[in-house]
Scaffold this motif. Structure first.
Motif, PDB file in Angstrom:
ATOM      1  N   VAL A  89       0.840  -1.195   0.000  1.00 32.73           N
ATOM      2  CA  VAL A  89       0.000   0.000   0.000  1.00 32.73           C
ATOM      3  C   VAL A  89       0.876   1.246   0.000  1.00 32.73           C
ATOM      4  CG1 VAL A  89      -1.738   1.296   1.315  1.00 32.73           C
ATOM      5  CG2 VAL A  89      -1.848  -1.201   1.205  1.00 32.73           C
ATOM      6  N   ASP A  90       0.476   2.272  -0.750  1.00 30.95           N
ATOM      7  CA  ASP A  90       1.115   3.583  -0.675  1.00 30.95           C
ATOM      8  C   ASP A  90       0.609   4.251   0.600  1.00 30.95           C
ATOM      9  OD1 ASP A  90       2.113   6.132  -0.913  1.00 30.95           O
ATOM     10  OD2 ASP A  90       1.293   6.524  -2.903  1.00 30.95           O
ATOM     11  N   ALA A  91       1.336   4.057   1.697  1.00 29.05           N
ATOM     12  CA  ALA A  91       0.923   4.576   3.004  1.00 29.05           C
ATOM     13  C   ALA A  91       1.931   5.608   3.487  1.00 29.05           C
ATOM     14  CB  ALA A  91       0.798   3.442   4.018  1.00 29.05           C
ATOM     15  N   ARG A  92       1.434   6.672   4.112  1.00 24.66           N
ATOM     16  CA  ARG A  92       2.283   7.756   4.583  1.00 24.66           C
ATOM     17  C   ARG A  92       1.851   8.195   5.976  1.00 24.66           C
ATOM     18  NH1 ARG A  92       1.509  11.357  -0.979  1.00 24.66           N
ATOM     19  NH2 ARG A  92       2.056   9.658  -2.437  1.00 24.66           N
ATOM     20  N   ASN A 101      -6.295   4.332  -6.221  1.00 27.76           N
ATOM     21  CA  ASN A 101      -6.304   5.756  -6.564  1.00 27.76           C
ATOM     22  C   ASN A 101      -7.255   6.573  -5.700  1.00 27.76           C
ATOM     23  OD1 ASN A 101      -5.023   7.739  -8.170  1.00 27.76           O
ATOM     24  ND2 ASN A 101      -6.842   7.922  -9.456  1.00 27.76           N
ATOM     25  N   ARG A 102      -7.624   6.066  -4.534  1.00 26.25           N
ATOM     26  CA  ARG A 102      -8.457   6.812  -3.587  1.00 26.25           C
ATOM     27  C   ARG A 102      -7.693   6.941  -2.276  1.00 26.25           C
ATOM     28  NH1 ARG A 102     -14.607   4.682  -3.651  1.00 26.25           N
ATOM     29  NH2 ARG A 102     -15.004   6.877  -3.193  1.00 26.25           N
ATOM     30  N   GLU A 103      -7.889   8.075  -1.613  1.00 26.98           N
ATOM     31  CA  GLU A 103      -7.167   8.378  -0.384  1.00 26.98           C
ATOM     32  C   GLU A 103      -8.052   8.097   0.829  1.00 26.98           C
ATOM     33  OE1 GLU A 103      -6.073  12.455  -0.793  1.00 26.98           O
ATOM     34  OE2 GLU A 103      -4.675  12.085  -2.446  1.00 26.98           O
ATOM     35  N   LEU A 114     -12.898   7.847   3.790  1.00 25.66           N
ATOM     36  CA  LEU A 114     -12.250   8.655   2.770  1.00 25.66           C
ATOM     37  C   LEU A 114     -11.625   9.879   3.419  1.00 25.66           C
ATOM     38  CD1 LEU A 114     -14.978   8.484  -0.011  1.00 25.66           C
ATOM     39  CD2 LEU A 114     -12.672   7.542  -0.167  1.00 25.66           C
ATOM     40  N   ALA A 115     -10.399  10.203   3.024  1.00 28.62           N
ATOM     41  CA  ALA A 115      -9.718  11.364   3.604  1.00 28.62           C
ATOM     42  C   ALA A 115     -10.496  12.642   3.358  1.00 28.62           C
ATOM     43  CB  ALA A 115      -8.310  11.476   3.018  1.00 28.62           C
ATOM     44  N   ALA A 116     -11.174  12.731   2.231  1.00 29.85           N
ATOM     45  CA  ALA A 116     -11.916  13.948   1.887  1.00 29.85           C
ATOM     46  C   ALA A 116     -13.097  14.193   2.821  1.00 29.85           C
ATOM     47  CB  ALA A 116     -12.414  13.857   0.448  1.00 29.85           C
ATOM     48  N   LEU A 117     -13.519  13.161   3.552  1.00 28.50           N
ATOM     49  CA  LEU A 117     -14.666  13.295   4.452  1.00 28.50           C
ATOM     50  C   LEU A 117     -14.269  13.379   5.923  1.00 28.50           C
ATOM     51  CD1 LEU A 117     -17.123  10.709   2.829  1.00 28.50           C
ATOM     52  CD2 LEU A 117     -16.962  13.172   2.413  1.00 28.50           C
ATOM     53  N   ALA A 118     -12.987  13.265   6.205  1.00 30.04           N
ATOM     54  CA  ALA A 118     -12.525  13.259   7.598  1.00 30.04           C
ATOM     55  C   ALA A 118     -12.396  14.691   8.105  1.00 30.04           C
ATOM     56  CB  ALA A 118     -11.189  12.540   7.700  1.00 30.04           C
ATOM     57  N   GLU A 122      -2.941  26.975   3.184  1.00 25.06           N
ATOM     58  CA  GLU A 122      -4.361  26.708   2.996  1.00 25.06           C
ATOM     59  C   GLU A 122      -4.680  25.267   3.396  1.00 25.06           C
ATOM     60  OE1 GLU A 122      -6.779  28.834   2.099  1.00 25.06           O
ATOM     61  OE2 GLU A 122      -5.230  30.391   2.215  1.00 25.06           O
ATOM     62  N   PRO A 123      -5.751  25.056   4.124  1.00 24.18           N
ATOM     63  CA  PRO A 123      -6.098  23.694   4.541  1.00 24.18           C
ATOM     64  C   PRO A 123      -6.474  22.833   3.343  1.00 24.18           C
ATOM     65  CG  PRO A 123      -7.864  25.219   5.090  1.00 24.18           C
ATOM     66  CD  PRO A 123      -6.712  26.054   4.638  1.00 24.18           C
ATOM     67  N   THR A 124      -6.233  21.542   3.459  1.00 26.83           N
ATOM     68  CA  THR A 124      -6.578  20.608   2.400  1.00 26.83           C
ATOM     69  C   THR A 124      -6.937  19.262   2.993  1.00 26.83           C
ATOM     70  OG1 THR A 124      -5.801  19.550   0.363  1.00 26.83           O
ATOM     71  CG2 THR A 124      -4.177  19.857   2.112  1.00 26.83           C
ATOM     72  N   ARG A 125      -7.772  18.539   2.275  1.00 28.45           N
ATOM     73  CA  ARG A 125      -8.100  17.166   2.656  1.00 28.45           C
ATOM     74  C   ARG A 125      -7.590  16.174   1.609  1.00 28.45           C
ATOM     75  NH1 ARG A 125     -14.314  17.307   5.062  1.00 28.45           N
ATOM     76  NH2 ARG A 125     -13.965  18.942   6.630  1.00 28.45           N
ATOM     77  N   THR A 126      -6.790  16.654   0.679  1.00 27.26           N
ATOM     78  CA  THR A 126      -6.210  15.769  -0.327  1.00 27.26           C
ATOM     79  C   THR A 126      -4.703  15.698  -0.114  1.00 27.26           C
ATOM     80  OG1 THR A 126      -5.987  17.582  -1.926  1.00 27.26           O
ATOM     81  CG2 THR A 126      -8.021  16.287  -1.993  1.00 27.26           C
ATOM     82  N   TYR A 127      -4.134  14.541  -0.375  1.00 25.07           N
ATOM     83  CA  TYR A 127      -2.742  14.269  -0.033  1.00 25.07           C
ATOM     84  C   TYR A 127      -1.853  14.086  -1.268  1.00 25.07           C
ATOM     85  CZ  TYR A 127      -4.449  13.755   4.706  1.00 25.07           C
ATOM     86  OH  TYR A 127      -5.025  14.002   5.934  1.00 25.07           O
TER      87      TYR A 127
END
Length: 274
Positions: free
Chosen positions: A186-189, A209-211, A230-234, A255-260
């Motif tokens: 897994v592409d984990a960070r 392809n989903r975070e 989903l990271a976008a909903l956290a 700027e805040p972001t929910r995408t990595y």
């Protein structure tokens, strides 16, 4: 993890629909059906790996600089600071390049680059992606570093140490989880930032392809471990930096972001173990 100590070296959760974990050859299995298997594998791992010592030495090659940042230089710089200051996570600027990498004090009382704490360790082999989260929830207790280490603000455990140490805080959980998931392909960070305004570390996993945002400190006791948010909903997570075994990323802006992933992230450096 509470805050970042900036060192300027000028001279040098909403739950998404279930993610079916039948991906890339990984298959689901209920925790109830595998409890005995996990217990046996943990005992084997404990017997075979508890005394192993991992080297964390290496250099950081910073994008835009021909001169690497070495661990020896890191130690000399840290030695000039007070014990209290050096206990915090440090974000390093190098040769005019801001936020090139991070370091933190380990159990050996020395600072090491963030990437080096991911030592390539997995407690035992598994094909199920939910197993690392389940193991953390049932095996490791959450405890603030200053309560465990005589008032020191931040001490990091390697992924191997995080498995064998009974207690740890957010980055210890996240380091073990990310390293284990990387071993599963897994592409984990490890993500560093804040949660509701407080310093925090968690894991982002990129699958199909989903975070997905994985809260490594979760101690939930749910019957199903197949759901990942989903990271976008956290909500409440504000990421500033992220790293894996090899690379360190920083945001281009505050700027805040929910995408990595994307143009708002800069790969600042590469850690080369040696």
């Amino acid at each position: 993890m509470r805050t970042w100590l900036l060192l300027s070296l000028v001279t040098a959760a909403l739950m998404a629909p279930h993610l079916a974990l039948k991906m890339g050859g990984y298959y689901d299995r209920s925790p109830d059906k595998t409890a005995e298997m996990l217990t046996a594998e943990r005992m084997t791992a404990t017997a075979s790996g508890q005394q192993h010592q991992d080297s964390q030495r290496g250099v950081v090659r910073v994008q835009g600089s021909s001169e690497p940042l070495t661990e020896d230089f890191l130690h000399r710089a840290i030695a000039t600071r007070s014990e209290e200051d050096s206990a915090y996570v440090s974000i390093w600027h190098w040769r005019g390049i801001r936020e090139a990498t991070a370091s933190a004090r380990g159990l050996d009382q020395k600072h090491h680059f963030a990437n080096s704490y991911l030592v390539g360790f997995q407690p035992f082999k598994t094909r199920e992606l939910w197993v690392p989260l389940y193991t953390l929830a049932t095996r490791k207790e959450y405890q603030y570093d200053h309560l465990q280490y005589a008032g020191l603000a931040d001490i990091w455990q390697t992924s191997r140490q995080a498995f064998f140490q009974k207690r740890g805080d957010c980055e210890d959980h996240a380091i073990l989880l990310a390293d284990w998931l990387i071993n599963l392909g897994v592409d984990a960070r490890v993500a560093m930032g804040t949660l509701k305004g407080e310093g925090h570390a968690w894991v982002v996993a990129i699958v199909n392809n989903r975070e997905y945002l994985l809260e490594a400190t979760s101690k939930r006791r749910q019957s199903s471990w197949q759901a990942m948010p989903l990271a976008a909903l956290a909500e409440g997570y504000e990421v500033e930096f992220q790293f894996n075994r090899h690379f360190f990323w920083a945001k281009r802006s505050k700027e805040p972001t929910r995408t990595y992933r994307g143009n708002h992230w800069v790969k600042k450096s590469q850690f080369i173990r040696g």
